[in-house]
Design a protein around this motif. Sequence first.
Motif: not given
Length: 752
Positions: A125-132, A378-397
């Motif tokens: 899943p994309s969000s898991a790869i981005q989290g990695m 790689l770990a910029a805070p904006r990546n976390l914000r971008d995941a949250a914008k997609i949806g809460k479930e992507q933020f959790i992943i």
Amino acid sequence: MKNLQNNASGFLSSLPKNIFSGFVVSLIALPLGLGLALASEAPPISGIIAAIVGGIIVSVFGGSNVTIAGPGNGLVVVLLGAITTLADGDLFQGYLFTLAAIICSGVLMILIGLLRLGILGDFFPSSAIQGMLAAIGISIFAKQFHVMLANTGAKGDTISLLLDIPNSIISLFSPEYYHLVIAAVVGIISLLIMIFYGKIRNKYLQLVPAPMWIVLLVIGLSYYYEFFSSETYPINDSLLVQIPNKVFSSFPSPDFSSILELKFIGVVIAITLISSIESLLSIKAVDKLDPEKRRSNTNKDLTALGIASIVSGFLGGLNVVTVIARSSVNVNNGGSNRSANFFHSVFLILFVVLFQDQLSRIPLTALAAILVFTGYKLAAPRNLRDAAKIGKEQFIIFSATIIGTITTNLISGIFIGILTTLIIHFILNKSIMLFARNLFKPNVLMFKEEVNGTYFVSVKNFSSFLNYYKLKRNLDSIPEDGDVVVDFSHCDFVDYTVQENLIGYQGTFLRKGGSFEITGLDKHGTASEHPLAVRSLVSISRKFKIGANLTKRQEDLQKIAHDFSWNYNPKKQENISSLNNFLFFKIKKVKYIYNSIFNENSSFEISDVEFSEGEFIARKNIRTTFLTIHLKKEIPVFTLDREGFIEFVYKIAGFKDILIENHPDFSKRFYLLGEDIEQIKLFFTDELVLFFESNSYYHIESNGRTLLLMRKERVASVKEIKALLDYGIRLEKIISQINSDEILLKSLQIKS
């Protein structure tokens, strides 16, 4: 033979650009190779060896066009863990064990490539790869921040290293650490160069990449103290890069004595997994940057990377992967084929052979600053914000993958991300059985429509990262200059990973002269306003709203309405009594229309409609797109369609095809049905018949005052809607010129 000559001519003509691009890439690869090796606790030269071997072997045996191979950011954490733990703290012996693990990993990558398992990259899943990737960035940042401040003795896991950063800063102000201050200042200034370099707009300064500027400046500082200052160089030898006097004279021997130990096998699997993921992601991303939009052969590339890793391991180098940053630089500087990768290796060899003394003058703190900046990106805070914008479930992943990776390891972290994604999908759909029933079914149906050659791809049941490969396999078989419609009307659930991948296809087809339309998502519920948010037809929760945000197709429809100065209404409308007056809808139950485009007086209206056929077990829900034209005068009631099997059945059932005199081709190609035959014959003038013969086929009905036009029993793409609207406007213009009163009078005379 001619094609061979053209290819050779093209290769030679592009050679100067590829040589220049290879040189620019080598300027970045040099400091990064040294830095990544140091971050892994490996000898600095091992990073350069990986870049040299990777560039040569992958350029010869690889399946990509503009990618660059070398040591990658993603492996730093794995290699660091391997070197520091495989020999219980003995770094040199751990390095020899790690070389053996790199060679074994190379063998596995060759097998992955030969078995055509490059498709495995689509099961994450994309969000898991981005989290990695973010977790890797945090780990690099945590370790290298201390080295940047001249504290090379900082040890511990990622969390403890992060918590210990204030102590490294405070220690610089202690008297016993004064001898380290200059080295730390060099590191801090290097970091500032990395941060602010992009804001400089001088075209001459921009010719040299920021990492190379850092290398040139710190080497220049060393020469200043040697030739122009009476003081000794203030940076201790232990904080300088250590380069062997004879780099290519002797190579370390990999130690395979632990090959059967569980710990060693775990390292091999980790290196293989991360190498494959990082390479596949990079190849996919770089293909989008390729000006010629060529598709890489990922299986061939994985095989070449495996061969390169084996050779690199035997020579004392790190493993080889495809790297996106250096590949991007290659494309931006005119690299157009694999020769740029080869020349980047050639220049690295020249640097190592001719400038060994200069390389040994580079402070570790300067290289660490480059890695600190890389880790932060790689770990910029904006990546976390971008995941949250997609949806809460992507933020959790995203968050679960970061936490899992940092607290355990990379393999466990990515599988925690996958497991979290599955659990969230089960919760959102309130059904584990939905996935269990459809996971291994062929939920993708593709065919090429005869009329206009459009490839229609229908996705049913559910579409997620687990079965995306089925959709991808079909899409990859379509020529990129063709027209594609991907329909999700019968899909209950579409996840973020699938939609993100399809956006890449849209861009590729557009650049190649084709079109790639996504339909059927307009009535799915979403949990956020992001265009790629998870979409579901299942009643998930009150927070999931139909039409909470417009799909790409709806935005395009809105733009069409704006271009015509018409109106657009995406909402569902249940007042559809006017459709029941048409033969097509007589025995169909119309539920509602939506996505309506209409002019001010509503004489033209294009809408999507949902209706059902049959009842009980035979009941089937269908969505299609139609155009209605409200005429200003009375015309005959008729149905016009293309001759086909259904029309053949009509004839057998006793319905008579109306033949138009002096137009045998029209009568052969079209089936015309109506009660008032003479009036219909008079209405179909030469000009009207010529219009139908020279344009695309549509199902056309007249109820006397209104025309209904449609093509397929599916939702139309934006391109098809534009064509339908143009067709309808031209048809209405021709009909408006036909004298209905004269036709009626002639009809009455014939009957009498």
